[in-house]
Each structure stands twice: as C-alpha cells, then as structure tokens.
Enzyme design. Structure first.
Site, PDB file in Angstrom:
ATOM      1  N   CYS A  38       0.867  -1.177   0.000  1.00 29.61           N
ATOM      2  CA  CYS A  38       0.000   0.000   0.000  1.00 29.61           C
ATOM      3  C   CYS A  38       0.901   1.223   0.000  1.00 29.61           C
ATOM      4  O   CYS A  38       1.594   1.484   0.977  1.00 29.61           O
ATOM      5  CB  CYS A  38      -0.914  -0.006   1.224  1.00 29.61           C
ATOM      6  SG  CYS A  38      -1.889   1.499   1.388  1.00 29.61           S
ATOM      7  N   ASN A  49       0.208   4.581  -0.117  1.00 28.29           N
ATOM      8  CA  ASN A  49      -0.153   5.642   0.827  1.00 28.29           C
ATOM      9  C   ASN A  49       0.130   5.205   2.263  1.00 28.29           C
ATOM     10  O   ASN A  49       0.589   5.992   3.093  1.00 28.29           O
ATOM     11  CB  ASN A  49      -1.635   6.003   0.675  1.00 28.29           C
ATOM     12  CG  ASN A  49      -1.926   6.682  -0.645  1.00 28.29           C
ATOM     13  OD1 ASN A  49      -1.109   7.426  -1.167  1.00 28.29           O
ATOM     14  ND2 ASN A  49      -3.104   6.427  -1.191  1.00 28.29           N
ATOM     15  N   ARG A  71      -9.552  -3.110  -4.299  1.00 30.36           N
ATOM     16  CA  ARG A  71      -9.915  -4.463  -3.880  1.00 30.36           C
ATOM     17  C   ARG A  71      -9.903  -4.559  -2.362  1.00 30.36           C
ATOM     18  O   ARG A  71      -8.958  -4.193  -1.711  1.00 30.36           O
ATOM     19  CB  ARG A  71      -8.901  -5.453  -4.484  1.00 30.36           C
ATOM     20  CG  ARG A  71      -9.103  -6.899  -4.103  1.00 30.36           C
ATOM     21  CD  ARG A  71      -8.000  -7.784  -4.691  1.00 30.36           C
ATOM     22  NE  ARG A  71      -6.687  -7.472  -4.145  1.00 30.36           N
ATOM     23  CZ  ARG A  71      -5.604  -8.227  -4.311  1.00 30.36           C
ATOM     24  NH1 ARG A  71      -5.676  -9.331  -5.040  1.00 30.36           N
ATOM     25  NH2 ARG A  71      -4.439  -7.879  -3.791  1.00 30.36           N
ATOM     26  N   CYS A 106      -5.361   5.748  -3.881  1.00 31.07           N
ATOM     27  CA  CYS A 106      -4.632   4.487  -3.719  1.00 31.07           C
ATOM     28  C   CYS A 106      -3.231   4.710  -4.270  1.00 31.07           C
ATOM     29  O   CYS A 106      -3.062   5.018  -5.451  1.00 31.07           O
ATOM     30  CB  CYS A 106      -5.341   3.358  -4.459  1.00 31.07           C
ATOM     31  SG  CYS A 106      -4.405   1.801  -4.514  1.00 31.07           S
ATOM     32  N   GLY A 107      -2.232   4.573  -3.410  1.00 30.52           N
ATOM     33  CA  GLY A 107      -0.864   4.906  -3.797  1.00 30.52           C
ATOM     34  C   GLY A 107      -0.319   4.052  -4.923  1.00 30.52           C
ATOM     35  O   GLY A 107       0.277   4.566  -5.881  1.00 30.52           O
TER      36      GLY A 107
END
Length: 326
Positions: A77, A79, A220, A228-229
């Site tokens: 992830c 972020n 997802r 979403c990074g």
C-alpha cells in the site's frame, strides 16, 4: 487489554497504525483480521480503509503489514507505506529507512514538503510486472497493454500490471468518469469471476494536461477510496508508456483526497516508481479491547488530535481548484 494507535492518512486514504515492534500485543493473524473488521467500520468505530501493523524485521528497519477494512491482507500500500515510513523514521530518529513488505524491501525517505508545512515522504513502488500470471489475470496471453477486454467493456482500452498489487487501468473521458461504468466493472471483477480469481484494483485515469493526471480507484477489499498509492503509481506508468507523460519527470497525480507526485524510472526494461506525498497524523488514541468469540468489544479511553489536518485541507482546496478547470 489496552492498545495505542495513530489515525493517519496519505491523500485521505486513511489508516489506523499499530506499533507491534515491542511485541507487547502479540497479535496473531486472526486477531489482526478481527481488529481490522471491528475498528475500520465507519458506522460503529473509528473508521479507516485499513490497519497498518508495524513489526520488527530481521533484515530492515521495520516490517509493514496491512489489513484492509474487510479483513483481507494487501501485499502493499503506497499511501500506507508513507505513513508507516514516517512513523518508523521518527521512532528511530532517521531521515530514511527501509521497510519490509510482503513482496519487497522498499526505501522510504523524508522529502521536501509537497505543500507548505505538510510532512512529505517519498517511497519506492516496486517490483513492477506486466505478466498476467503475476496479477493473476486468466487470459490466453502474456500481457495486456492498452487493449480491449470485451467481457468488461466494448470501448475501453485496458492495461493490467502488478506493482506488486494487481491493477487494471483505463484512460477515460469525463463523461465515462461521471457514469457508473467504473463501479459496474469493478464490482464484476471483484466478485467471483473467470478473469481475476483474486480480484483486482480498478483505476480510471483522466489526462488533464502534460504532466498532470487524475486517478480514481476502486480498491480491492475496500471499494472506492479517496486515493490508492500503488494505483496512482501504476496509472502514471501507463501514461508514460503511451507517451502522454515522460519517464524520469515528476507527474502531478490528482485524486479525490488531494494530490501526490509520481516519477517513473526505467533501467534495462525494468521500472520503479517514486511516490511522493503527505503522511499526515490525525490523532492518537488509546483503546480498551476485548477479544470475544463473537468478535471484538472496544471502547475509546483517550483521543488526542494532531494539528496537521488543518494544513492538509489547504492542499485539498488547491487540488479542487485546479480540477475545477477541467
């Protein structure tokens, strides 16, 4: 038992951060999933897109694991990595650190402020793969780059890539972005289906002007997110592949939560991506947690806000004013 956490966000993709480096909590994965399901519920608890667990690592400065709000574990992830990276750097008194994730050990370092007085960190997004087996995507081909998938839509050109989270991207026009098309496609590929057995993150990309794009992502395990990074990183790479943007140059990536910078690097046919953006701490909290057979009973004992949120709102206003021109 009592636990302490920090509410944090990158581009308003928000998380609860729990430090397990001292191992005083001794959570197993079942308890980590229980915590994600209970504490991330926006209707009955603190609310967040997921929980970042910070653990000791044998080979790096720390290890990050992330559990989504539905209890599933994500391999990476972007972020969240910025927030975890800031926490680890400040905990260890460093300007940069290496964080172990499920698929790779990634560098995080403090960066010049993206906007005045906003803590900003740069993280490495890698490895990058276009092999469909790495998502996985069940099609009789090795890659999918700017091509139609008739099972999903008759007009859009899709690109599939893993960074390492699986992503499906499409460049769209304003009317397509404002329709329910993304929701329809995203829900289809994240329910039982014959294309994506493990689901996939779906991003719609809008080209704004040279050096600037807008990205909206159905993540997802989460649904539509403010940002979403890894999706913004993947989307930036896609725009470079089709020559709308240039390699090695920072690209402004706008999202519903604000904006970040992404820069794509290529070496001998392989790509890495720098993701640069805020790592904002919203508040710290102390909770009373009771694990029961039916789940978790929790109560907030203490909550102490940080002052960083007000400054981030100015960046959001700047981003919204820019997007209003398109």
């Amino acid at each position: 038992m009592q636990i302490e956490l920090i509410k944090c966000h990158g581009s308003n993709n928000d998380f609860l951060l729990i430090d397990e480096m001292e191992s005083r909590y001794q959570f197993d994965d079942h308890k980590r999933r229980q915590l994600a399901l209970a504490l991330c519920d926006r209707k009955s608890s603190l609310g967040a897109d997921g929980i970042l667990y910070i653990l000791d690592s044998a080979d790096t400065d720390a290890k990050m694991r992330i559990f989504n709000s539905d209890g599933s574990e994500a391999s990476m992830c972007g972020n969240g990595l910025r927030c975890a990276g800031r926490y680890v750097c400040e905990k260890l008194g460093k300007e940069e650190a290496v964080i172990e994730t499920m698929k790779a050990n990634l560098q995080v370092k403090k960066h010049d402020a993206l906007y005045p007085d906003i803590p900003t960190y740069q993280v490495e997004i890698s490895p990058v793969s276009f092999k469909l087996e790495d998502l996985p995507l069940n099609m009789d081909r090795e890659t999918l780059i700017q091509e139609k998938v008739h099972q999903l839509d008759e007009d859009l050109l899709f690109t599939a890539l893993a960074v390492p989270n699986p992503h499906l991207t499409a460049i769209v026009q304003k009317d397509q972005l404002e329709s329910n098309l993304q929701k329809k496609i995203s829900e289809k590929v994240n329910r039982p289906n014959n294309l994506f057995p493990d689901g996939v993150n779906v991003s719609f990309i809008r080209l704004l002007e040279k050096g600037s794009i807008y990205v909206r992502t159905f993540e997802r395990g989460v649904g539509f997110t403010n940002a979403c990074g890894t999706a913004m990183s993947a989307s930036t790479l896609v725009t470079c592949l089709i020559k709308e943007n240039e390699l090695e140059k920072p690209i402004n990536v706008y999202n519903n939560g604000g904006m970040v910078l992404c820069a794509v690097h290529e070496k001998q046919g392989s790509y890495t991506i720098d993701l640069i953006g805020n790592a904002t701490f919203v508040y710290s909290a102390r909770l009373e947690i009771d694990f029961t057979e039916k789940g978790i009973v929790s109560g907030i004992l203490e909550k102490e806000p940080y002052s960083e949120g007000l400054q981030y709102e100015k960046l959001q206003e700047h981003a919204r004013a820019y997007l209003a021109n398109f």
